[in-house]
Design a protein around this motif. Structure first.
Motif, PDB file in Angstrom:
ATOM      1  N   PRO A  38      50.330  64.839  74.992  1.00  0.00           N
ATOM      2  CA  PRO A  38      50.667  65.603  73.635  1.00  0.00           C
ATOM      3  C   PRO A  38      49.093  65.900  72.855  1.00  0.00           C
ATOM      4  O   PRO A  38      49.377  66.992  72.172  1.00  0.00           O
ATOM      5  CB  PRO A  38      51.449  64.982  72.950  1.00  0.00           C
ATOM      6  N   ASN A  39      48.374  65.159  73.064  1.00  0.00           N
ATOM      7  CA  ASN A  39      46.952  65.221  72.448  1.00  0.00           C
ATOM      8  C   ASN A  39      46.310  66.436  72.729  1.00  0.00           C
ATOM      9  O   ASN A  39      45.604  67.265  72.101  1.00  0.00           O
ATOM     10  CB  ASN A  39      45.989  64.164  72.481  1.00  0.00           C
ATOM     11  N   ALA A  40      46.481  66.954  74.063  1.00  0.00           N
ATOM     12  CA  ALA A  40      45.826  68.099  74.757  1.00  0.00           C
ATOM     13  C   ALA A  40      46.554  69.448  74.083  1.00  0.00           C
ATOM     14  O   ALA A  40      45.879  70.266  73.762  1.00  0.00           O
ATOM     15  CB  ALA A  40      46.133  68.220  76.268  1.00  0.00           C
ATOM     16  N   ARG A  41      47.965  69.176  73.671  1.00  0.00           N
ATOM     17  CA  ARG A  41      48.816  70.414  73.157  1.00  0.00           C
ATOM     18  C   ARG A  41      48.258  70.583  71.731  1.00  0.00           C
ATOM     19  O   ARG A  41      47.877  71.706  71.339  1.00  0.00           O
ATOM     20  CB  ARG A  41      50.281  69.743  73.080  1.00  0.00           C
ATOM     21  N   ASP A  42      48.070  69.239  70.818  1.00  0.00           N
ATOM     22  CA  ASP A  42      47.311  69.503  69.632  1.00  0.00           C
ATOM     23  C   ASP A  42      46.158  70.035  69.653  1.00  0.00           C
ATOM     24  O   ASP A  42      45.778  70.773  68.818  1.00  0.00           O
ATOM     25  CB  ASP A  42      47.241  68.049  69.135  1.00  0.00           C
ATOM     26  N   ASP A  43      45.340  70.073  70.751  1.00  0.00           N
ATOM     27  CA  ASP A  43      44.073  70.412  70.864  1.00  0.00           C
ATOM     28  C   ASP A  43      43.950  71.833  70.972  1.00  0.00           C
ATOM     29  O   ASP A  43      43.283  72.751  70.237  1.00  0.00           O
ATOM     30  CB  ASP A  43      43.267  69.647  71.681  1.00  0.00           C
ATOM     31  N   ILE A  44      44.852  72.280  71.751  1.00  0.00           N
ATOM     32  CA  ILE A  44      45.052  73.902  72.018  1.00  0.00           C
ATOM     33  C   ILE A  44      45.506  74.504  70.708  1.00  0.00           C
ATOM     34  O   ILE A  44      44.917  75.555  70.135  1.00  0.00           O
ATOM     35  CB  ILE A  44      45.982  73.944  73.130  1.00  0.00           C
ATOM     36  N   GLN A  45      46.418  73.962  70.128  1.00  0.00           N
ATOM     37  CA  GLN A  45      46.947  74.669  68.802  1.00  0.00           C
ATOM     38  C   GLN A  45      45.691  74.634  67.823  1.00  0.00           C
ATOM     39  O   GLN A  45      45.572  75.442  66.996  1.00  0.00           O
ATOM     40  CB  GLN A  45      48.216  73.604  68.195  1.00  0.00           C
ATOM     41  N   ASN A  46      44.888  73.424  67.581  1.00  0.00           N
ATOM     42  CA  ASN A  46      43.678  73.439  66.544  1.00  0.00           C
ATOM     43  C   ASN A  46      42.888  74.422  66.914  1.00  0.00           C
ATOM     44  O   ASN A  46      42.257  75.138  66.134  1.00  0.00           O
ATOM     45  CB  ASN A  46      43.140  71.946  66.674  1.00  0.00           C
TER      46      ASN A  46
END
Length: 333
Positions: A124-132
């Motif tokens: 999920p950290n990768a998902r957060d990074d894309i959203q950021n």
């Protein structure tokens, strides 16, 4: 914080006096030249970290056989090595992406979207990074925004999209997941080492400050596959210090990067560029008129620096020699 742990700020003049107290000499570099260097080229805390490679009197804390010019030279050599690390790491990252997407394209079991869904569930950290990236000024912000739905959740992302949005660390996680799901030869065992040294170089950490006392030693694990490969190479079987060298995280990870780079770039489309780049690195390190050996006399009495140099040079010469061999195919399998 204990009073003895407090480090007070020092003016450049006070920094010079502090070095004199520690018996750092100014024989090859005058005090006035040292002041200019500390004002305009590098700062004291960082420069003094290279002194970790020198022995100290345990009673007085003073250094043996250390001139300010040695620290300056190590800082300059460090710069050259960091540039090599970043250059090779960028090539490795690019061609691992090319290899992954090519393997995916001939894999009838995977459409390129399913593995990304699985990846985002596990990371999920990768998902957060894309959203950021989508929400702030970024070179990839348009691409990231394009692949978010009305709830700012990633949608319709395939491997060939997401690799453009992931940090190197997240890409490694995707790479590992793919080859765990669809086993074939890959470089997963080596990538954490490359990430470690790539990040150190990218953040301008002092690569050459830890030859005597390695950093992160308690958390470090050698790559067994690479150790086995080195042990089978005739040129290295008789090296008494091979195991000792490879227990140092920085040396281990730099050697890992060199082997992976030369292996990844072995295909005909990239072989010429690889050989030219490695020849420049060989000249820089190993030739008498190469930059690394310019002030070799500074370090002849320092066993940590001298032995590390000889070991790395032997690795580079071996790789260059094998690259020129018509029958050579790979290094790592």
């Amino acid at each position: 914080m204990k009073e003895q742990d407090i480090r007070y700020k020092l003016t450049v003049e006070e920094q010079i006096q502090d070095m004199l107290k520690k018996e750092i000499r100014f024989g090859l570099c005058s005090q006035e030249e040292a002041k200019k260097f500390l004002q305009y080229n590098n700062y004291y805390f960082k420069l003094k970290s290279y002194a970790r490679n020198y022995n100290r009197n345990p009673r007085t804390g003073t250094y043996y056989n250390l001139d300010f010019a040695y620290l300056v030279e190590l800082s300059k050599l460090d710069m050259y090595i960091r540039k090599i690390i970043l250059d090779l790491s960028l090539d490795v990252e690019h061609y691992l992406k090319v290899r992954l997407i090519n393997d995916l394209s001939i894999n009838s079991q995977e459409d390129g979207y399913n593995i990304v869904k699985l990846f985002l569930q596990y990371h999920p950290n990768a998902r957060d990074d894309i959203q950021n990236k989508a929400g702030k000024y970024s070179f990839c912000s348009d691409l990231a925004e394009k692949h978010l739905d009305e709830n700012s959740e990633p949608k319709d992302l395939a491997v060939w999209n997401i690799v453009e949005l992931l940090s190197f660390g997240n890409f490694i996680e995707l790479y590992e997941l793919y080859y765990q799901s669809y086993p074939s030869f890959n470089y997963s065992d080596y990538l954490k080492s490359i990430k470690f040294i790539r990040n150190a170089a990218a953040h301008n950490n002092c690569i050459l400050s830890a030859l005597k006392k390695p950093n992160s030693l308690k958390k470090f694990k050698k790559t067994k596959k690479l150790a086995n490969i080195l042990g089978k190479i005739p040129e290295f079987k008789e090296l008494d210090n091979r195991d000792a060298m490879m227990k140092n995280p920085i040396i281990h990870d730099f050697v890992t990067l060199l082997f992976v780079y030369n292996d990844v770039m072995k295909i005909s489309a990239t072989k010429k560029a690889r050989n030219e780049k490695m020849e420049k690195i060989r000249h820089l390190f190993c030739d008498d008129n190469g930059r690394i050996r310019k002030n070799k006399s500074y370090f002849e009495k320092n066993p940590y620096i001298r032995e590390t140099y000889l070991f790395i040079c032997s690795i580079i010469q071996y790789l260059c020699k094998k690259n020129q061999s018509p029958g050579h195919t790979n290094f790592l399998y």
